[in-house]
Design an enzyme around this catalytic site. Structure first.
Site, PDB file in Angstrom:
ATOM      1  N   LYS A  51       0.860  -1.148  -0.299  1.00  0.00           N
ATOM      2  CA  LYS A  51       0.201  -0.138   0.668  1.00  0.00           C
ATOM      3  C   LYS A  51       1.290   1.348   0.088  1.00  0.00           C
ATOM      4  CE  LYS A  51      -3.753  -2.607   2.018  1.00  0.00           C
ATOM      5  NZ  LYS A  51      -4.940  -2.918   3.333  1.00  0.00           N
ATOM      6  N   GLN A  95      -5.043  -1.582   9.498  1.00  0.00           N
ATOM      7  CA  GLN A  95      -4.621  -2.507   8.821  1.00  0.00           C
ATOM      8  C   GLN A  95      -6.281  -3.657   9.365  1.00  0.00           C
ATOM      9  OE1 GLN A  95      -3.660  -3.480   5.919  1.00  0.00           O
ATOM     10  NE2 GLN A  95      -3.856  -5.746   5.734  1.00  0.00           N
ATOM     11  N   ASP A 118     -11.468   2.891   3.388  1.00  0.00           N
ATOM     12  CA  ASP A 118     -12.076   1.476   3.313  1.00  0.00           C
ATOM     13  C   ASP A 118     -12.922   0.520   3.220  1.00  0.00           C
ATOM     14  OD1 ASP A 118      -9.370  -0.458   3.569  1.00  0.00           O
ATOM     15  OD2 ASP A 118      -9.084  -0.512   5.507  1.00  0.00           O
TER      16      ASP A 118
END
Ligand code: GUN
Length: 284
Positions: A51, A95, A118
């Site tokens: 990422k 995460q 997200d």
């Protein structure tokens, strides 16, 4: 049978994001993403590294917070609160999975929905259900992009999603519904799962079990999307679909690796760009 090439489509998305980011720079806007990782899960470390790399590639500012597994909920929460207030950070991603003593729901709900790249926050999940959203969760969004890029017609098609997670299965079903599919969600308690799967014109496998979808479960000519990322009995990377035997039966199929996987990070870049635009009063 044709392969849905995630590497190619993902590179095209990233190139589009890179160009738009360069154009934004002229308006003095540089998208910023903060990525939080807690503990030392090896798979998560790889994802987070990728990422960060993707951010550099498209011209974003990024910050990584690698916190020890001893981090308390209070420490994690105060970091999120701080990032929510930062003008230079447009997207915040924590995460998952978190170490067992930390509550992921609490963290997700603390992230400012405008920075929730997200799309895990209940506000964003709800907006997806209504069909009025700024962000789509990265994996389902990547899958829709793959389907679109191949020119596959979705209207009136029967879609079966195998798997009902909040990250993939449920939002995937909703996006297919928005694109005029008739959708069925199947899962581990579905009786006659093979029969259900075989009714699909578009079959999405998101179960997390190696080679779970076998050729007898696939309608000839179906589009097969494999979200799985597993190791087979020889330790080799494989999906939820028995690729070797299913591929000859379908019209399109995503390989593992090189199918859905590469798409997810590109969609994260896309969401971060959107977040930066919206927070600067620019229409995405
Ligand atoms: N862990 C596995 N997939 C994801 C994802 O898409 N986002 C986050 N934050 N964590 C994950």
């Amino acid at each position: 049978m044709q392969l849905l090439n995630g590497k190619e489509v993902s590179a095209a998305v990233r190139e589009r994001v890179r160009r738009e980011t360069a154009a934004l720079a002229e308006k003095g806007v540089k998208p910023g993403l903060a990525v939080i990782i807690v503990g030392d899960d090896p798979a998560s470390q790889v994802y987070v590294r990728n990422k960060e790399k993707a951010c550099a590639e498209v011209g974003f500012y990024s910050e990584k917070y690698a916190l020890p597994s001893s981090t308390t909920q209070q420490q994690l929460n105060s970091l999120v609160r701080e990032l929510n207030e930062r003008r230079d950070i447009n997207g915040i991603l924590c995460q998952l999975p978190l170490p067992a003593h930390l509550n992921d729901k609490e963290v997700i709900e603390l992230i400012d929905p405008a920075k929730d790249v997200d799309a895990f926050h209940p506000v964003n999940v709800g907006r997806i259900m209504i069909g009025d959203y700024d962000f789509l969760p990265c994996t389902p969004a990547g899958i829709m992009e793959l389907i679109k890029s191949a020119g596959i017609e979705t209207r009136g098609k029967k879609a079966v999603v195998v798997g009902r997670s909040n990250i993939v299965g449920k939002p995937m079903a909703m996006l297919l519904l928005h694109s005029d599919c008739t959708v069925e969600i199947a899962h581990s308690k579905t009786p006659n799962l093979a029969e259900t799967a075989k009714t699909a014109d578009i079959l999405v496998a998101a179960v997390g079990k190696p080679k779970f979808i076998t050729a007898d479960m696939v309608k000839p000519g179906a589009v097969v999307i494999d979200v799985g990322m597993n190791r087979d009995e020889n330790g080799k990377l494989c999906g939820d679909v028995d690729f070797e035997n299913v591929a000859p039966v379908c019209s399109y199929i995503t390989p593992v690796p090189g199918g859905v996987g590469p798409m997810t990070i590109s969609m994260l870049m896309q969401n971060t760009l959107t977040a930066a635009k919206l927070q600067n009063g620019i229409r995405p």
